[in-house]
Design a protein around this motif. Structure first.
Motif, PDB file in Angstrom:
ATOM      1  N   LEU A 643      97.858 -15.350 121.418  1.00  0.00           N
ATOM      2  CA  LEU A 643      97.670 -16.437 122.376  1.00  0.00           C
ATOM      3  C   LEU A 643      97.053 -17.679 121.773  1.00  0.00           C
ATOM      4  CD1 LEU A 643      96.310 -14.234 125.296  1.00  0.00           C
ATOM      5  CD2 LEU A 643      98.614 -15.187 125.074  1.00  0.00           C
ATOM      6  N   GLY A 644      96.650 -17.625 120.509  1.00  0.00           N
ATOM      7  CA  GLY A 644      96.051 -18.795 119.876  1.00  0.00           C
ATOM      8  C   GLY A 644      94.568 -18.620 119.668  1.00  0.00           C
ATOM      9  N   GLY A 645      93.877 -19.737 119.569  1.00  0.00           N
ATOM     10  CA  GLY A 645      92.466 -19.674 119.217  1.00  0.00           C
ATOM     11  C   GLY A 645      91.574 -20.415 120.194  1.00  0.00           C
ATOM     12  N   LEU A 646      90.354 -19.931 120.315  1.00  0.00           N
ATOM     13  CA  LEU A 646      89.290 -20.653 121.005  1.00  0.00           C
ATOM     14  C   LEU A 646      88.547 -21.455 119.957  1.00  0.00           C
ATOM     15  CD1 LEU A 646      87.716 -18.073 123.482  1.00  0.00           C
ATOM     16  CD2 LEU A 646      88.726 -20.268 124.095  1.00  0.00           C
ATOM     17  N   THR A 647      88.413 -22.755 120.180  1.00  0.00           N
ATOM     18  CA  THR A 647      87.755 -23.624 119.208  1.00  0.00           C
ATOM     19  C   THR A 647      86.609 -24.362 119.878  1.00  0.00           C
ATOM     20  OG1 THR A 647      89.249 -25.451 119.715  1.00  0.00           O
ATOM     21  CG2 THR A 647      89.892 -23.955 117.925  1.00  0.00           C
ATOM     22  N   ARG A 648      85.841 -25.027 119.043  1.00  0.00           N
ATOM     23  CA  ARG A 648      84.727 -25.847 119.509  1.00  0.00           C
ATOM     24  C   ARG A 648      84.849 -27.207 118.865  1.00  0.00           C
ATOM     25  NH1 ARG A 648      79.128 -26.565 118.358  1.00  0.00           N
ATOM     26  NH2 ARG A 648      77.859 -26.653 120.253  1.00  0.00           N
ATOM     27  N   ASP A 649      84.641 -28.268 119.652  1.00  0.00           N
ATOM     28  CA  ASP A 649      84.790 -29.629 119.171  1.00  0.00           C
ATOM     29  C   ASP A 649      83.922 -29.850 117.931  1.00  0.00           C
ATOM     30  OD1 ASP A 649      84.933 -32.354 118.730  1.00  0.00           O
ATOM     31  OD2 ASP A 649      84.804 -32.890 120.854  1.00  0.00           O
ATOM     32  N   GLU A 650      84.561 -30.282 116.835  1.00  0.00           N
ATOM     33  CA  GLU A 650      83.834 -30.488 115.583  1.00  0.00           C
ATOM     34  C   GLU A 650      82.816 -31.616 115.677  1.00  0.00           C
ATOM     35  OE1 GLU A 650      86.575 -31.056 112.432  1.00  0.00           O
ATOM     36  OE2 GLU A 650      87.400 -29.026 112.525  1.00  0.00           O
ATOM     37  N   ALA A 651      82.954 -32.480 116.683  1.00  0.00           N
ATOM     38  CA  ALA A 651      82.000 -33.580 116.843  1.00  0.00           C
ATOM     39  C   ALA A 651      80.666 -33.092 117.410  1.00  0.00           C
ATOM     40  CB  ALA A 651      82.585 -34.653 117.767  1.00  0.00           C
ATOM     41  N   LEU A 652      80.667 -31.905 117.998  1.00  0.00           N
ATOM     42  CA  LEU A 652      79.434 -31.358 118.557  1.00  0.00           C
ATOM     43  C   LEU A 652      78.529 -30.867 117.436  1.00  0.00           C
ATOM     44  CD1 LEU A 652      80.913 -29.268 121.509  1.00  0.00           C
ATOM     45  CD2 LEU A 652      79.563 -31.375 121.710  1.00  0.00           C
ATOM     46  N   PRO A 653      77.210 -30.936 117.635  1.00  0.00           N
ATOM     47  CA  PRO A 653      76.312 -30.381 116.610  1.00  0.00           C
ATOM     48  C   PRO A 653      76.507 -28.882 116.503  1.00  0.00           C
ATOM     49  CG  PRO A 653      75.094 -30.945 118.612  1.00  0.00           C
ATOM     50  CD  PRO A 653      76.475 -31.510 118.771  1.00  0.00           C
ATOM     51  N   PRO A 654      76.287 -28.305 115.332  1.00  0.00           N
ATOM     52  CA  PRO A 654      76.481 -26.852 115.169  1.00  0.00           C
ATOM     53  C   PRO A 654      75.484 -26.068 116.016  1.00  0.00           C
ATOM     54  CG  PRO A 654      75.406 -27.795 113.232  1.00  0.00           C
ATOM     55  CD  PRO A 654      75.831 -28.948 114.085  1.00  0.00           C
ATOM     56  N   VAL A 655      75.854 -24.842 116.338  1.00  0.00           N
ATOM     57  CA  VAL A 655      74.970 -23.971 117.107  1.00  0.00           C
ATOM     58  C   VAL A 655      73.977 -23.334 116.140  1.00  0.00           C
ATOM     59  CG1 VAL A 655      74.840 -21.956 118.623  1.00  0.00           C
ATOM     60  CG2 VAL A 655      76.790 -23.522 118.778  1.00  0.00           C
ATOM     61  N   THR A 656      72.745 -23.797 116.211  1.00  0.00           N
ATOM     62  CA  THR A 656      71.727 -23.330 115.264  1.00  0.00           C
ATOM     63  C   THR A 656      70.550 -22.662 115.952  1.00  0.00           C
ATOM     64  OG1 THR A 656      70.677 -25.512 115.319  1.00  0.00           O
ATOM     65  CG2 THR A 656      72.309 -25.108 113.582  1.00  0.00           C
ATOM     66  N   ALA A 657      70.535 -22.652 117.286  1.00  0.00           N
ATOM     67  CA  ALA A 657      69.378 -22.141 118.026  1.00  0.00           C
ATOM     68  C   ALA A 657      69.125 -20.676 117.716  1.00  0.00           C
ATOM     69  CB  ALA A 657      69.580 -22.336 119.522  1.00  0.00           C
ATOM     70  N   GLN A 658      67.847 -20.316 117.612  1.00  0.00           N
ATOM     71  CA  GLN A 658      67.454 -18.928 117.395  1.00  0.00           C
ATOM     72  C   GLN A 658      67.157 -18.228 118.712  1.00  0.00           C
ATOM     73  OE1 GLN A 658      64.328 -18.713 114.278  1.00  0.00           O
ATOM     74  NE2 GLN A 658      64.645 -20.910 114.094  1.00  0.00           N
ATOM     75  N   ASN A 659      66.719 -19.004 119.673  1.00  0.00           N
ATOM     76  CA  ASN A 659      66.336 -18.498 120.978  1.00  0.00           C
ATOM     77  C   ASN A 659      67.575 -18.312 121.850  1.00  0.00           C
ATOM     78  OD1 ASN A 659      65.841 -19.467 123.885  1.00  0.00           O
ATOM     79  ND2 ASN A 659      63.793 -18.839 123.240  1.00  0.00           N
ATOM     80  N   SER A 660      67.626 -17.222 122.615  1.00  0.00           N
ATOM     81  CA  SER A 660      68.822 -16.915 123.401  1.00  0.00           C
ATOM     82  C   SER A 660      69.158 -18.004 124.402  1.00  0.00           C
ATOM     83  CB  SER A 660      68.631 -15.574 124.124  1.00  0.00           C
ATOM     84  OG  SER A 660      68.655 -14.505 123.211  1.00  0.00           O
ATOM     85  N   ALA A 661      68.168 -18.503 125.152  1.00  0.00           N
ATOM     86  CA  ALA A 661      68.440 -19.520 126.163  1.00  0.00           C
ATOM     87  C   ALA A 661      68.988 -20.796 125.519  1.00  0.00           C
ATOM     88  CB  ALA A 661      67.174 -19.822 126.956  1.00  0.00           C
ATOM     89  N   TYR A 662      68.380 -21.225 124.427  1.00  0.00           N
ATOM     90  CA  TYR A 662      68.844 -22.432 123.747  1.00  0.00           C
ATOM     91  C   TYR A 662      70.248 -22.228 123.190  1.00  0.00           C
ATOM     92  CZ  TYR A 662      64.625 -25.307 123.871  1.00  0.00           C
ATOM     93  OH  TYR A 662      63.592 -26.111 124.273  1.00  0.00           O
ATOM     94  N   ARG A 663      70.509 -21.024 122.703  1.00  0.00           N
ATOM     95  CA  ARG A 663      71.830 -20.770 122.127  1.00  0.00           C
ATOM     96  C   ARG A 663      72.915 -20.823 123.203  1.00  0.00           C
ATOM     97  NH1 ARG A 663      72.673 -19.226 117.052  1.00  0.00           N
ATOM     98  NH2 ARG A 663      74.727 -18.440 116.490  1.00  0.00           N
ATOM     99  N   VAL A 664      72.630 -20.223 124.351  1.00  0.00           N
ATOM    100  CA  VAL A 664      73.581 -20.293 125.461  1.00  0.00           C
ATOM    101  C   VAL A 664      73.797 -21.744 125.886  1.00  0.00           C
ATOM    102  CG1 VAL A 664      73.937 -19.697 127.891  1.00  0.00           C
ATOM    103  CG2 VAL A 664      73.132 -17.953 126.291  1.00  0.00           C
ATOM    104  N   ALA A 665      72.716 -22.514 125.928  1.00  0.00           N
ATOM    105  CA  ALA A 665      72.832 -23.922 126.331  1.00  0.00           C
ATOM    106  C   ALA A 665      73.691 -24.711 125.351  1.00  0.00           C
ATOM    107  CB  ALA A 665      71.444 -24.551 126.445  1.00  0.00           C
TER     108      ALA A 665
END
Length: 727
Positions: A643-665
Motif C-alpha cells: 500500500l505504500g509508505g507512511l512518511t513525515r514531512d522533512e521540514a518538521l523537526p526530528p522527533v527527539t523527545a525522551q518523555n512519552s508525552a512530549y514524544r506523542v506531541a
C-alpha cells in the motif's frame, strides 16, 4: 564479664573494660561464624573504635573480609552497654535477608523496613519502641518516604546506638552503583546526638569514591573537618588481592561462538557460580540455551519477582543449580562463601564494577575461576546506560520551574511538563531533594524556593570519569600484565607492591590460556537457538497523562492502537541481534536476502487472529530504503497488497523527545500516507488488517501514531513488524 549487662538500660557512661569487650566480641564471633573463628586485628580495631570510643569509622575492605561481623558484634556490644538499637541502611532486599539470618546466629534481634514488608511496618515500629529489636535494617528509599522521614526517622536518630551505612559507595555518583536516595543519609547523621558512633562500609571504592563518601557522610580521611569528615575518624582500608581468584579473559569475536564456548565449558568450572550478562535479554537467552544443552541454570534479572529471586538465591546457595545467569540485579549482598566461579558474558563498564561482581567468588574456597568473555557490542551497551546520566542544566531548570511550593505534583503529573523519561525524572527529583531545592511530601513534590546551582563541573567530570573507566576496562581486556594487579591499581589498593611480580595465578602470569575453539556441533546448536527469530512487541495501552497541556486531545485507553507485534530480534540479543546490529550500522540499503528469509518463520508462526491483506512501510526512520524494500518483498511473498509508505514531512523537526508525552506531541498528526511513495500500488488501507513494517522499534509511540493514522483510514487492525527492537 565486667561492664556487660543482660538487658539494655540507659547507655553507660563508665569507661568500658576493653579486655572484657574483646573477650565478649570473640564469643559473639564464634556464635556468628562458628567455633574457632577469631577476629582480625582490623576488625577488632573497628569494633573498639565504635563501642569503646564512640568514633566514626570508614571501612574499605574486600568482599568476604567480614564487615558485617564488625557491625553485628558492635551492635550487640553497644546494646549490652545500654545503647539503643543499631540502624543499618542497606541497599538490597537480598542483602537484608542474608543479614537478618546472620544477625540471628549472633543472638542479634534484627528487623527490616522495606518495600517488600509494608504490611509489617507498624509491628516492627512497635517492637523497636518496646526494646525488642537490636538492629533495624532500612532500605535507602525509605529515608525520603514522607511518613517515614517525618515520623520514624527523627525517633531513630534520637535513640540510635549506632548507625551503619552499608555499601557506602552508593552515596557517591563517582561510584559504580550511585543511588540518589543514599544522599538522604547525611540528614540522618546530622540529627544524631553527640557521641553516637557511625560506621560506613564498602568493598569497592577507589581514592576518588572514598573522598566523596567522606564528604557526603562526614566520615573519611583523618584530619578532615566540617562536612568533609570528622577529625577523629578511623579509616581502615585493606588490600584487595584474593588468593583464591584465578582471572582469565577469553576473546572470541563471534557472539554465537562465545555462547557455544560457555555451553561446552560450563561444567569444567569448579562448583557452582554466577554468569553475568549486560542485559535482561542476554541473560534470558543464555539461560534458555544452557538449559536446552542440559545444564542446570536459571535466569535472574531485574524482571524476576521478589519471591522467585529468593528461591533462586537459595537454589544457588544449596548447589541445586550449576549457575544463575544474571544481570547486575544479583550483586551486592549475595553471600555464598564457596561460590566457585564468576563468568561475564560481556564486560561491565568499569574495573570497579567488575571487581565488585567477581568478589562474590572464592571467599571460602581454595580456588575460584573468574572468566571474562567480552564482546564488540559491549561498548554500545555501555553508551546506552551512560546516556541516562544527569541531564543538562536547561532540562533540570524546567523541572524546577514546573514545581510550586504549595501545590504537590506527582512524578507522573510532572512528565508532560519536562522532556524526561520516568526513570531520569525520578533521579533528578531525588538529587534536587537532597540538594534542598525540592521536597517530597504527601501527594508528590514541591519546590522549596531555596537557591540552587547546577554543578556543571562535577557532571562534566562524571562524564569524563565514565569514559576513562570504559577505557580502563578495555585495557584490562587487552593487557599482557598481571590482571589482578591491574584491578588493584585501578582501585587504588594501598597494599599493592608493584615489585612483587604479579599474582602468579591469572592467565597472563601463568601463560595458561583457555582454549577458544568450539566443537562444530555445539556452535550449530547455539546458532539455531540464538538465531531463532521472533520477539513479541506488546502494544501501548494508555496515552501518556497530561497531553492536554501540550495541545494534544488524547487521553485514557488507546482505542485505535496497534495489535501485538513482532520483531526479528532485539539489538542486544546474543545471536541474530548482533547480525541486525551490524546491518543497521551500515548505510541504508535494500533488504538483503538473508533478512527477508529470516522474516518467514516469524510471519508463519505469528498466530494472528486475521491474516493481513496489505503491507505499509513506516518510512520515518533513517533507513527508508531498507524498510520499503523489505515491505515490498514481504507483500510479494505473502500475496498481500503493498500500500505504500507512511512518511513525515522533512521540514518538521526530528522527533527527539525522551518523555512519552512530549514524544506523542511531536508525532501527533505529522504522518502522511499510505500511498505517499512513488512505488506504492496506489491502494488504500481498506477494511482489512495491515502489516506495518519498520526498522527499529524503541518506545513504541511512532507505531502507535501510525496505527491511529491507518485505523482512521479504514484498516481493521495494524500489526507492527520491526526488523529489530532496541531492548
Amino acid at each position: 564479664m565486667g561492664v556487660m549487662t543482660s538487658t539494655p538500660a540507659s547507655a553507660s557512661t563508665t569507661a568500658p573494660d576493653r579486655a572484657a569487650l574483646r573477650s565478649r566480641a570473640d564469643e559473639l564471633l564464634s556464635a556468628l561464624a562458628g567455633p574457632g573463628a577469631t577476629l582480625r586485628e582490623d576488625q577488632w580495631t573497628a569494633i573498639e573504635a565504635l563501642v569503646a570510643d564512640r568514633r566514626r569509622a570508614l571501612v574499605v575492605q574486600r568482599t568476604g573480609w567480614g564487615k558485617s561481623a564488625v557491625y553485628f558484634i558492635a551492635a550487640r556490644l553497644l546494646r549490652e552497654l545500654g545503647s539503643g538499637p543499631t540502624v543499618i541502611v542497606s541497599p538490597l532486599l537480598a542483602l537484608m535477608r542474608n543479614q537478618v539470618e546472620s544477625a540471628a546466629r549472633a543472638g542479634v534481634r534484627a528487623a527490616t523496613i522495606n518495600s517488600a514488608n509494608m504490611t509489617e511496618w507498624d509491628e516492627v515500629r512497635a517492637s523497636v519502641r518496646a526494646g525488642e529489636v537490636d538492629v533495624l535494617l532500612v532500605s535507602p528509599e525509605r529515608l525520603n518516604n514522607p511518613d517515614f522521614r517525618d515520623t520514624v526517622l527523627p525517633a531513630l536518630a534520637a535513640d540510635a546506638g549506632l548507625v551503619v551505612v552499608d555499601e557506602a559507595h552508593c552515596v557517591s555518583d563517582w561510584g559504580h552503583d550511585f543511588r540518589p536516595d543514599y544522599r538522604r543519609i547525611r540528614t540522618l547523621l546530622a540529627d544524631l546526638p553527640e557521641g553516637v558512633p557511625v560506621l560506613a562500609t564498602t568493598a569497592t571504592a577507589n581514592d576518588r569514591v572514598v573522598r566523596d563518601v567522606a564528604q557526603q557522610l562526614g566520615v573519611g580521611t583523618p584530619g578532615a573537618t566540617g562536612s568533609a569528615g570528622h577529625p577523629d575518624t578511623l579509616v581502615l582500608r585493606g588490600g584487595l588481592d584474593r588468593e583464591s581468584l584465578h582471572l582469565s579473559v577469553v576473546s572470541i569475536d563471534d557472539s554465537e561462538k562465545r555462547a557455544a564456548w560457555l555451553v561446552e565449558n560450563l561444567e569444567t568450572l569448579p562448583g557452582s557460580g554466577i554468569i553475568y550478562c549486560l542485559t535482561v535479554a542476554a541473560a534470558q537467552d543464555m539461560a534458555e540455551l544452557l538449559t536446552s544443552a542440559g545444564h542446570r541454570v536459571s535466569a535472574y534479572t531485574g524482571r524476576t519477582d521478589a519471591g522467585e529471586r529468593e528461591e533462586l538465591e537459595r537454589a544457588l546457595l544449596d548447589n541445586e543449580v550449576k549457575a544463575l545467569v544474571a544481570t547486575s540485579a544479583l550483586g551486592m549482598g549475595f553471600d555464598k562463601p564457596d561460590l566457585g566461579f564468576v563468568v561475564h558474558l560481556g564486560a561491565p563498564p568499569s574495573p570497579i564494577s567488575y571487581y565488585q561482581q567477581i568478589g562474590r567468588a572464592g571467599r571460602a574456597a581454595d580456588r575460584a575461576d573468574v572468566v571474562l568473555i567480552p564482546g564488540p557490542e559491549d561498548r554500545a551497551i555501555w553508551n546506552h546506560f551512560a546516556s541516562l546520566a544527569f541531564p543538562p542544566e536547561d532540562v533540570v531548570r524546567r523541572v524546577l520551574d514546573a514545581l510550586a511550593p504549595d501545590r504537590p505534583q506527582s512524578t507522573q503529573a510532572l512528565e508532560p511538563a519536562v522532556d524526561l523519561g520516568r526513570t531520569r525524572l525520578e533521579m533528578v527529583l531525588k538529587v534536587l531533594d537532597v540538594d534542598g531545592a525540592v521536597q517530597r511530601v504527601r501527594g508528590g513534590w514541591v519546590a522549596t524556593e531555596q537557591p540552587w546551582e547546577y554543578d556543571a563541573e562535577r557532571y562534566a567530570g562524571l562524564a569524563e570519569a565514565r569514559q576513562s573507566e570504559q577505557r580502563a576496562m578495555l585495557t584490562y581486556i587487552s593487557t599482557s600484565g598481571c590482571r589482578m594487579d591491574y584491578l588493584r591499581t585501578e582501585l587504588d589498593d594501598p597494599t599493592l607492591d608493584p615489585a612483587a611480580g604479579g599474582c602468579g595465578r591469572c592467565d597472563n602470569c601463568t601463560g595458561q590460556r583457555r582454549e577458544t575453539t568450539v566443537e562444530e556441533g555445539a556452535l550449530t546448536r547455539a546458532r539455531e537457538a540464538l538465531e531463532r527469530p521472533g520477539v513479541v512487541l506488546p502494544p501501548r495501552r494508555q496515552w501518556p497523562t497530561g497531553l492536554a497541556k501540550l495541545d494534544v486531545p488524547l487521553k485514557g485507553k488507546i482505542a485505535d492502537g496497534p495489535a501485538e507485534g513482532r520483531a526479528l530480534a532485539r539489538l542486544t540479543d546474543l545471536g541474530l541481534g548482533q547480525k541486525l546490529r551490524a546491518l543497521v550500522a551500515e548505510p541504508d540499503q535494500d533488504a538483503p536476502e538473508w533478512l527477508v528469509r529470516a522474516c518467514v518463520p516469524v510471519l508463519r508462526e505469528w498466530g494472528w487472529a486475521e491474516r493481513p491483506t496489505g503491507v505499509v512501510a513506516l518510512l520515518t526512520g533513517e533507513r527508508p530504503l531498507l524498510v520499503s524494500s523489505l515491505a515490498r518483498a514481504l507483500a510479494q511473498m505473502g500475496r498481500m497488497t503493498y500500500l505504500g509508505g507512511l512518511t513525515r514531512d522533512e521540514a518538521l523537526p526530528p522527533v527527539t523527545a525522551q518523555n512519552s508525552a512530549y514524544r506523542v506531541a511531536q508525532l501527533w498528526g505529522t504522518l502522511a500516507g499510505p500511498g505517499a511513495t512513488e512505488d506504492a500500488a496506489g491502494g488504500t488501507a481498506d477494511d482489512g488488517p495491515v502489516l506495518l513494517v519498520t526498522d527499529i522499534l524503541g518506545t513504541g509511540w511512532t507505531v502507535t501514531e501510525a496505527s491511529r493514522n491507518l485505523r482512521e483510514g479504514g484498516a481493521s487492525a495494524v500489526l507492527p513488524f520491526a526488523v529489530a527492537a532496541e531492548t
